[in-house]
Enzyme design. Structure first.
Site, PDB file in Angstrom:
ATOM      1  N   HIS A 135      -1.213  -1.280  -4.298  1.00 12.27           N
ATOM      2  CA  HIS A 135      -2.494  -0.878  -3.693  1.00 12.27           C
ATOM      3  C   HIS A 135      -2.475   0.636  -3.485  1.00 12.27           C
ATOM      4  O   HIS A 135      -1.589   1.172  -2.818  1.00 12.27           O
ATOM      5  CB  HIS A 135      -2.639  -1.616  -2.359  1.00 12.27           C
ATOM      6  CG  HIS A 135      -3.950  -1.434  -1.675  1.00 12.27           C
ATOM      7  ND1 HIS A 135      -5.091  -2.152  -2.006  1.00 12.27           N
ATOM      8  CD2 HIS A 135      -4.321  -0.619  -0.653  1.00 12.27           C
ATOM      9  CE1 HIS A 135      -6.085  -1.797  -1.206  1.00 12.27           C
ATOM     10  NE2 HIS A 135      -5.652  -0.860  -0.381  1.00 12.27           N
ATOM     11  N   MET A 169      -8.641   8.465  -0.695  1.00  9.56           N
ATOM     12  CA  MET A 169      -9.529   8.882   0.417  1.00  9.56           C
ATOM     13  C   MET A 169     -10.003  10.306   0.189  1.00  9.56           C
ATOM     14  O   MET A 169      -9.228  11.157  -0.241  1.00  9.56           O
ATOM     15  CB  MET A 169      -8.781   8.849   1.743  1.00  9.56           C
ATOM     16  CG  MET A 169      -8.176   7.512   2.080  1.00  9.56           C
ATOM     17  SD  MET A 169      -7.315   7.620   3.661  1.00  9.56           S
ATOM     18  CE  MET A 169      -6.560   6.001   3.722  1.00  9.56           C
ATOM     19  N   GLY A 189       0.955  -2.039   3.994  1.00 10.72           N
ATOM     20  CA  GLY A 189       1.548  -0.710   3.914  1.00 10.72           C
ATOM     21  C   GLY A 189       2.746  -0.617   4.831  1.00 10.72           C
ATOM     22  O   GLY A 189       3.904  -0.702   4.391  1.00 10.72           O
ATOM     23  N   MET A 216     -11.942   4.868  -1.081  1.00  9.54           N
ATOM     24  CA  MET A 216     -12.628   5.202   0.178  1.00  9.54           C
ATOM     25  C   MET A 216     -13.263   6.572  -0.027  1.00  9.54           C
ATOM     26  O   MET A 216     -12.860   7.566   0.567  1.00  9.54           O
ATOM     27  CB  MET A 216     -11.631   5.184   1.339  1.00  9.54           C
ATOM     28  CG  MET A 216     -11.241   3.757   1.727  1.00  9.54           C
ATOM     29  SD  MET A 216      -9.738   3.701   2.718  1.00  9.54           S
ATOM     30  CE  MET A 216      -8.536   3.612   1.403  1.00  9.54           C
ATOM     31  N   MET A 263     -11.899  -5.736   4.999  1.00  8.44           N
ATOM     32  CA  MET A 263     -11.097  -4.819   5.816  1.00  8.44           C
ATOM     33  C   MET A 263     -10.815  -5.470   7.165  1.00  8.44           C
ATOM     34  O   MET A 263     -11.737  -5.940   7.842  1.00  8.44           O
ATOM     35  CB  MET A 263     -11.826  -3.489   6.048  1.00  8.44           C
ATOM     36  CG  MET A 263     -12.018  -2.600   4.832  1.00  8.44           C
ATOM     37  SD  MET A 263     -10.519  -2.155   3.928  1.00  8.44           S
ATOM     38  CE  MET A 263      -9.533  -1.336   5.189  1.00  8.44           C
ATOM     39  N   ASP A 274      -7.102  -6.386   3.910  1.00 10.42           N
ATOM     40  CA  ASP A 274      -6.490  -5.051   3.942  1.00 10.42           C
ATOM     41  C   ASP A 274      -6.494  -4.493   5.360  1.00 10.42           C
ATOM     42  O   ASP A 274      -7.553  -4.220   5.920  1.00 10.42           O
ATOM     43  CB  ASP A 274      -7.264  -4.113   3.005  1.00 10.42           C
ATOM     44  CG  ASP A 274      -6.624  -2.728   2.894  1.00 10.42           C
ATOM     45  OD1 ASP A 274      -5.523  -2.522   3.443  1.00 10.42           O
ATOM     46  OD2 ASP A 274      -7.246  -1.857   2.242  1.00 10.42           O
ATOM     47  N   GLY A 283      -3.281  -3.996   8.731  1.00  8.98           N
ATOM     48  CA  GLY A 283      -2.573  -4.689   9.812  1.00  8.98           C
ATOM     49  C   GLY A 283      -1.902  -5.982   9.386  1.00  8.98           C
ATOM     50  O   GLY A 283      -1.649  -6.861  10.217  1.00  8.98           O
ATOM     51  N   ASP A 340      -4.587   3.762  -2.104  1.00 15.74           N
ATOM     52  CA  ASP A 340      -5.700   4.124  -1.218  1.00 15.74           C
ATOM     53  C   ASP A 340      -6.151   5.555  -1.492  1.00 15.74           C
ATOM     54  O   ASP A 340      -5.507   6.512  -1.065  1.00 15.74           O
ATOM     55  CB  ASP A 340      -5.245   4.019   0.244  1.00 15.74           C
ATOM     56  CG  ASP A 340      -5.106   2.583   0.703  1.00 15.74           C
ATOM     57  OD1 ASP A 340      -6.095   1.829   0.634  1.00 15.74           O
ATOM     58  OD2 ASP A 340      -3.993   2.211   1.139  1.00 15.74           O
ATOM     59  N   HIS A 345      -8.164   1.384  -4.253  1.00 15.50           N
ATOM     60  CA  HIS A 345      -9.144   1.202  -3.177  1.00 15.50           C
ATOM     61  C   HIS A 345      -9.810   2.552  -2.927  1.00 15.50           C
ATOM     62  O   HIS A 345      -9.182   3.459  -2.384  1.00 15.50           O
ATOM     63  CB  HIS A 345      -8.389   0.684  -1.934  1.00 15.50           C
ATOM     64  CG  HIS A 345      -9.231   0.550  -0.709  1.00 15.50           C
ATOM     65  ND1 HIS A 345      -8.674   0.333   0.536  1.00 15.50           N
ATOM     66  CD2 HIS A 345     -10.570   0.589  -0.519  1.00 15.50           C
ATOM     67  CE1 HIS A 345      -9.645   0.241   1.428  1.00 15.50           C
ATOM     68  NE2 HIS A 345     -10.803   0.421   0.821  1.00 15.50           N
ATOM     69  N   SER A 359       0.844  -1.202   0.000  1.00 19.86           N
ATOM     70  CA  SER A 359       0.000   0.000   0.000  1.00 19.86           C
ATOM     71  C   SER A 359       0.875   1.247   0.000  1.00 19.86           C
ATOM     72  O   SER A 359       1.648   1.486   0.932  1.00 19.86           O
ATOM     73  CB  SER A 359      -0.923   0.020   1.210  1.00 19.86           C
ATOM     74  OG  SER A 359      -1.523   1.303   1.286  1.00 19.86           O
ATOM     75  N   PHE A 390      -6.775   4.942   7.768  1.00 22.05           N
ATOM     76  CA  PHE A 390      -5.412   5.165   8.277  1.00 22.05           C
ATOM     77  C   PHE A 390      -4.589   3.884   8.173  1.00 22.05           C
ATOM     78  O   PHE A 390      -5.106   2.792   8.403  1.00 22.05           O
ATOM     79  CB  PHE A 390      -5.464   5.609   9.745  1.00 22.05           C
ATOM     80  CG  PHE A 390      -6.227   6.886   9.929  1.00 22.05           C
ATOM     81  CD1 PHE A 390      -5.580   8.116   9.790  1.00 22.05           C
ATOM     82  CD2 PHE A 390      -7.594   6.868  10.172  1.00 22.05           C
ATOM     83  CE1 PHE A 390      -6.295   9.305   9.912  1.00 22.05           C
ATOM     84  CE2 PHE A 390      -8.319   8.054  10.296  1.00 22.05           C
ATOM     85  CZ  PHE A 390      -7.666   9.274  10.171  1.00 22.05           C
ATOM     86  N   GLY A 391      -3.314   4.056   7.857  1.00 23.63           N
ATOM     87  CA  GLY A 391      -2.388   2.935   7.907  1.00 23.63           C
ATOM     88  C   GLY A 391      -1.893   2.723   9.325  1.00 23.63           C
ATOM     89  O   GLY A 391      -2.196   3.512  10.233  1.00 23.63           O
TER      90      GLY A 391
HETATM   91  C1  DX5 Z   1      -6.553   1.733   5.347  1.00 17.90           C
HETATM   92  C2  DX5 Z   1      -6.068   1.329   3.997  1.00 17.90           C
HETATM   93  C3  DX5 Z   1      -4.991   0.340   3.986  1.00 17.90           C
HETATM   94  C4  DX5 Z   1      -3.714   0.782   4.654  1.00 17.90           C
HETATM   95  C5  DX5 Z   1      -3.043  -0.444   5.195  1.00 17.90           C
HETATM   96  O1  DX5 Z   1      -7.599   2.595   5.168  1.00 17.90           O
HETATM   97  O2  DX5 Z   1      -7.137   0.791   3.241  1.00 17.90           O
HETATM   98  O3  DX5 Z   1      -4.729  -0.110   2.649  1.00 17.90           O
HETATM   99  O4  DX5 Z   1      -2.836   1.428   3.781  1.00 17.90           O
HETATM  100  O5  DX5 Z   1      -1.988  -0.030   5.959  1.00 17.90           O
HETATM  101  P1  DX5 Z   1      -1.253  -1.012   6.990  1.00 17.90           P
HETATM  102  O6  DX5 Z   1      -0.733  -2.152   6.180  1.00 17.90           O
HETATM  103  O7  DX5 Z   1      -0.216  -0.145   7.570  1.00 17.90           O
HETATM  104  O8  DX5 Z   1      -2.290  -1.459   7.982  1.00 17.90           O
HETATM  105 ZN    ZN Z   2      -6.611  -0.031   1.283  1.00 16.65          ZN
END
Ligand code: DX5
Ligand code: ZN
Length: 220
Positions: free
Chosen positions: A33, A37, A197, A68, A137, A175, A177, A35, A66, A9, A143-144
């Site tokens: 990937h 937002m 990510g 959002m 999810m 997706d 953690g 993201d 993705h 990500s 947020f990552g």
């Molecule tokens: C969260 C995103 C994820 C995020 C994952 O909203 O959809 O794709 O980047 O990040 P990590 O791998 O750090 O949880």
């Molecule tokens: Zn994502």
């Protein structure tokens, strides 16, 4: 077993050096990937079409976008133009995604649906035949760097069971953690596409981190 795909990500990459960061992982992964937002569907704002378009000539990876965002259908033309390969749309944003899926296909995009942790699998099952990918999810979107929610595991299992028993050809992506600890659990539960990510771009050597993740998944 379905083929494993690793999808770093970009959200966790150094935004000052995006093309370089992608080049580092490119030989080690299958997907990228992205993201997107909007600060409305989720509280955070990330990046949009200009960033995707700028990266397109820099990479041959499969661009997994993705979305959002509250009104994804309005942006599909621009995403196709920017070079997206796959768009995934939240069922919470588009409760009946039939028209959105048709529009995406008409533009030559692959299509997928995403479900949040609180959304039951049954919200998407009527539409899975429209999908190339289902994204489960394993954190709240936006947020990552959050911790994997183990509640995603039974949902992944039920999703895999539904896909297999209905003879559907749908990739199951997890997706949020994902680490060398959590990815094997998600794999055992039925996921075959792993978004990471922090575990990849947050590592000092992102390419080695991607390889470590694949090794952990393939060991199960
Ligand atoms: C969260 C995103 C994820 C995020 C994952 O909203 O959809 O794709 O980047 O990040 P990590 O791998 O750090 O949880
Ligand atoms: Zn994502």
């Amino acid at each position: 077993m379905t083929p494993v795909r690793i999808a770093p990500s970009l959200l966790a990459a150094d935004f000052g050096h995006l093309a370089e960061q992608v080049a580092k992982v490119e030989p080690h992964v299958e997907w990228l990937h992205l993201d997107v937002m909007d600060g409305h569907f989720v509280p955070n704002i990330s990046f949009g079409m200009p960033v995707i378009a700028s990266l397109r000539p820099e990479s041959d990876l499969y661009f997994d976008c993705h979305l959002m965002i509250t009104n994804p259908a309005a942006y599909l033309d621009d995403l196709a133009e920017a070079g997206a390969n796959l768009v995934t749309v939240h069922i919470e944003a588009v409760p009946d995604p039939t028209a959105t899926a048709e529009k995406a296909r008409g533009l030559g995009l692959d299509f997928g649906l995403v479900i949040n942790p609180a959304t039951p699998l049954r919200a998407v099952t009527p539409f899975l035949e429209l999908c190339d990918v289902l994204v489960v999810m394993s954190v709240e979107p936006g947020f990552g760097g959050q911790s994997f929610m183990t509640e995603a595991l039974p949902k992944l299992m039920a999703a895999r069971e539904f896909v297999e028993s209905n003879g559907l050809s749908v990739d199951i992506q997890v997706d949020g953690g994902i680490t060398t600890e959590t990815a094997p659990k998600a794999r055992a539960a039925g996921a075959n596409v792993f978004v990471a990510g922090t575990a990849i771009f947050g590592a000092s050597d992102p390419a080695a981190a991607a390889d470590d993740l694949r090794r952990a998944i393939e060991e199960i």
